[in-house]
Enzyme design. Structure first.
Site, PDB file in Angstrom:
ATOM      1  N   ARG A 106       0.971  -0.681  -0.344  1.00  0.00           N
ATOM      2  CA  ARG A 106       0.068   0.189   0.083  1.00  0.00           C
ATOM      3  C   ARG A 106       0.632   1.293   0.338  1.00  0.00           C
ATOM      4  O   ARG A 106       0.665   2.229  -1.038  1.00  0.00           O
ATOM      5  CB  ARG A 106      -1.577  -0.082   1.071  1.00  0.00           C
ATOM      6  CG  ARG A 106      -2.021   1.401   0.935  1.00  0.00           C
ATOM      7  CD  ARG A 106      -3.385   1.288   2.201  1.00  0.00           C
ATOM      8  NE  ARG A 106      -3.339   0.595   3.350  1.00  0.00           N
ATOM      9  CZ  ARG A 106      -2.384   1.565   4.640  1.00  0.00           C
ATOM     10  NH1 ARG A 106      -1.976   2.678   4.606  1.00  0.00           N
ATOM     11  NH2 ARG A 106      -2.477   0.384   5.697  1.00  0.00           N
TER      12      ARG A 106
ATOM     13  N   ASP B  57      -6.753  17.702 -15.726  1.00  0.00           N
ATOM     14  CA  ASP B  57      -7.548  16.322 -15.710  1.00  0.00           C
ATOM     15  C   ASP B  57      -6.621  16.433 -17.648  1.00  0.00           C
ATOM     16  O   ASP B  57      -7.139  16.658 -17.799  1.00  0.00           O
ATOM     17  CB  ASP B  57      -8.452  16.287 -15.627  1.00  0.00           C
ATOM     18  CG  ASP B  57      -9.025  14.751 -16.201  1.00  0.00           C
ATOM     19  OD1 ASP B  57      -8.349  13.957 -17.311  1.00  0.00           O
ATOM     20  OD2 ASP B  57      -9.934  13.985 -15.283  1.00  0.00           O
TER      21      ASP B  57
ATOM     22  N   TYR C 287     -15.090  16.323 -15.883  1.00  0.00           N
ATOM     23  CA  TYR C 287     -15.782  14.458 -16.111  1.00  0.00           C
ATOM     24  C   TYR C 287     -16.538  14.544 -14.673  1.00  0.00           C
ATOM     25  O   TYR C 287     -16.812  14.869 -14.066  1.00  0.00           O
ATOM     26  CB  TYR C 287     -14.608  13.713 -16.122  1.00  0.00           C
ATOM     27  CG  TYR C 287     -14.919  11.881 -15.315  1.00  0.00           C
ATOM     28  CD1 TYR C 287     -15.266  11.366 -16.939  1.00  0.00           C
ATOM     29  CD2 TYR C 287     -14.908  11.276 -14.378  1.00  0.00           C
ATOM     30  CE1 TYR C 287     -15.676  10.220 -16.337  1.00  0.00           C
ATOM     31  CE2 TYR C 287     -15.261  10.066 -13.910  1.00  0.00           C
ATOM     32  CZ  TYR C 287     -15.444   9.884 -15.263  1.00  0.00           C
ATOM     33  OH  TYR C 287     -15.926   8.092 -15.481  1.00  0.00           O
TER      34      TYR C 287
ATOM     35  N   LYS D 215      -7.592   4.761 -19.798  1.00  0.00           N
ATOM     36  CA  LYS D 215      -8.399   5.450 -20.929  1.00  0.00           C
ATOM     37  C   LYS D 215      -6.906   5.464 -21.704  1.00  0.00           C
ATOM     38  O   LYS D 215      -6.247   3.888 -21.783  1.00  0.00           O
ATOM     39  CB  LYS D 215      -9.126   6.952 -20.626  1.00  0.00           C
ATOM     40  CG  LYS D 215      -9.108   7.010 -20.099  1.00  0.00           C
ATOM     41  CD  LYS D 215     -10.799   6.354 -20.355  1.00  0.00           C
ATOM     42  CE  LYS D 215     -12.082   6.290 -18.769  1.00  0.00           C
ATOM     43  NZ  LYS D 215     -12.359   7.401 -18.145  1.00  0.00           N
TER      44      LYS D 215
HETATM   45  C1  PLP Z   1     -12.657   8.103 -16.938  1.00  0.00           C
HETATM   46  C2  PLP Z   1     -12.428   9.814 -16.999  1.00  0.00           C
HETATM   47  C3  PLP Z   1     -12.249   9.946 -15.487  1.00  0.00           C
HETATM   48  C4  PLP Z   1     -12.060   8.588 -14.240  1.00  0.00           C
HETATM   49  O1  PLP Z   1     -11.192   7.875 -14.610  1.00  0.00           O
HETATM   50  P1  PLP Z   1     -11.760   6.458 -13.327  1.00  0.00           P
HETATM   51  O2  PLP Z   1     -10.253   5.765 -14.126  1.00  0.00           O
HETATM   52  O3  PLP Z   1     -12.946   6.004 -14.515  1.00  0.00           O
HETATM   53  O4  PLP Z   1     -11.448   6.302 -12.282  1.00  0.00           O
HETATM   54  C5  PLP Z   1     -11.373  11.270 -15.358  1.00  0.00           C
HETATM   55  N1  PLP Z   1     -11.812  12.005 -16.223  1.00  0.00           N
HETATM   56  C6  PLP Z   1     -11.790  11.663 -17.474  1.00  0.00           C
HETATM   57  C7  PLP Z   1     -11.559  13.016 -18.356  1.00  0.00           C
HETATM   58  C8  PLP Z   1     -12.038  10.071 -17.896  1.00  0.00           C
HETATM   59  O5  PLP Z   1     -12.010  10.248 -18.617  1.00  0.00           O
END
Ligand code: PLP
Length: 394
Positions: free
Chosen positions: A58, A183, A111, A208
């Site tokens: 962890r 982000d 998001y 992603k």
């Molecule tokens: C999918 C996504 C998230 C969240 O990510 P997870 O891996 O599902 O927790 C945050 N920001 C964007 C732009 C995303 O496409």
């Protein structure tokens, strides 16, 4: 020898910053929760951080550490922490850096999960978020009487691919002493490197593009040693730890990131250009098109325009559903950034149940279709989309 941190992105993707040593060619999966020590003194040295040895997964793990070093080199930051999801990256960063009573400024097009975190969980901890239009983030920072602890923004945005000028926001944040955090999921570290424009913290949903194969959930947060020390302490206690096997898959995915992004970029611009000539489509949202309102900013700050695009069909919701159901290669699924092409309808998925006002501000209508363009053959993808359009007239 070339300084390993000065390697180009495609080399970093494959080899990271490792130099030649004898041993396995691939990062081993150290699938253990705990690490054994020879004696109490060695254990104590490690617990006190004097030896750099791993103690408990962890806190840190060799497989995860290896992928963290690779991502830091790609983003150009001192440090990266890899966690179990994009949401864990956002929540750990904010809990580590923002205290109750302090405020956050956020761009309004972010998001959906982040919106829920900001509106439901953060206020329970005395942290409040003010939203501002994507075009006004820098001005809002400079003009506000409020001293914001952190400024959060996302570019390109979901699903209409608006672009925020990263340097403008970073400069404004520096001027008023606010931490900037992006982000950068839709961009990927191949298409944009926000830290080079002065953004303090860069996060990704590595689920992603970084992972790239729709087979893991993962998140990353990168920044200076000073900020990351606080993010790491929070992440350790919040417990959204990445599993070593998922770290291995993430590292394996990143090996092909630069070639995948080349194909995502090329396929998406091909489709965007072709589809914008089709009269059955009202609008194509893609930052690589000269008609896109933020095309010039995108050209300045991105090396490629990415694999995400959205279409407004000249149809109603029923027709839009029929269009997506008629697709064969584009799979009917949420998420994005994998090798396979996906299609979804924002009003029925990511933006389900949101009011008229929020939807129109975000530029979303009933006939908006979001495409995550994969790395298949571009002409096959075009044929698939055209066949689905043809099905609307029959
Ligand atoms: C999918 C996504 C998230 C969240 O990510 P997870 O891996 O599902 O927790 C945050 N920001 C964007 C732009 C995303 O496409």
């Amino acid at each position: 020898m070339l300084n390993p941190k000065k390697r180009s992105p495609p080399t970093l993707c494959v080899q990271g910053t490792h130099s030649q040593t004898a041993g396995p060619a691939v990062v081993p999966i150290v699938q253990t929760s705990t690490f054994v020590f020879e004696n109490q003194q060695h254990m104590l040295d490690s617990v006190q951080g004097k030896s750099g040895n791993h103690v408990y997964t962890r806190w840190s793990n060799p497989t995860t550490k290896s992928v963290e070093e690779k991502i830091s080199a790609l983003e150009g930051t001192d440090d990266t922490h890899v966690v179990a999801s994009g949401m864990a990256a956002i929540s750990s960063a904010i809990m580590g850096l923002v205290k109750g009573g302090e405020r956050i400024l956020s761009s309004d097009s972010i998001y959906g999960g982040t919106v829920h975190l900001f509106n439901e969980i953060l206020p329970q901890n005395g942290i409040h978020v003010d939203y501002v239009d994507t075009d006004e983030v820098a001005d809002a920072l400079l003009d506000s009487q409020e001293k914001y602890k952190l400024c959060f923004f996302e570019t390109p945005t979901n699903p209409t691919l608006k672009i925020i000028d990263m340097k403008q926001v970073a400069d404004a944040a520096i001027a008023v002493g606010t931490i900037s955090m992006i982000d950068s999921t839709f961009g990927s570290p191949i298409n944009q490197r926000p830290h080079e424009f002065g953004v303090d913290l860069v996060m990704h949903s590595a689920t992603k593009y970084l992972g790239g194969h729709s087979d893991i959930i993962a998140g990353t947060i990168s920044g200076s040693n000073e900020l990351m020390a606080r993010v790491r302490s929070a992440a350790k206690l919040l417990g959204g730890t990445m599993d070593p096997f998922a770290s291995f898959l993430l590292d394996r995915g990143i090996k092909t990131l630069s070639v995948r992004m080349e194909r995502h970029n090329a396929n998406a611009i091909y489709l965007a250009e072709k589809l914008s000539q089709d009269s059955r489509i009202k609008q194509v949202h893609y930052p690589g098109l000269p008609s896109h309102p933020h095309h010039q900013v995108a050209r300045r700050q991105m090396n490629g325009f990415g694999g995400m695009l959205s279409l407004d069909l000249d149809s109603d919701l029923a027709g839009t559903r029929q269009f997506v159901d008629s697709l064969d290669i584009f799979l009917n699924a949420v998420s994005l950034g994998g090798v396979e092409s996906l299609a979804s309808i924002p009003v029925l998925t990511t933006h389900y149940g949101l009011g008229e006002k929020i939807l129109s501000e975000a530029g979303i209508c009933d006939s908006t279709v979001r495409l995550s363009v994969g790395i298949e053959d571009a002409t096959d993808l075009l044929k698939d989309l055209l066949a689905a359009l043809d099905s609307l007239n029959t």
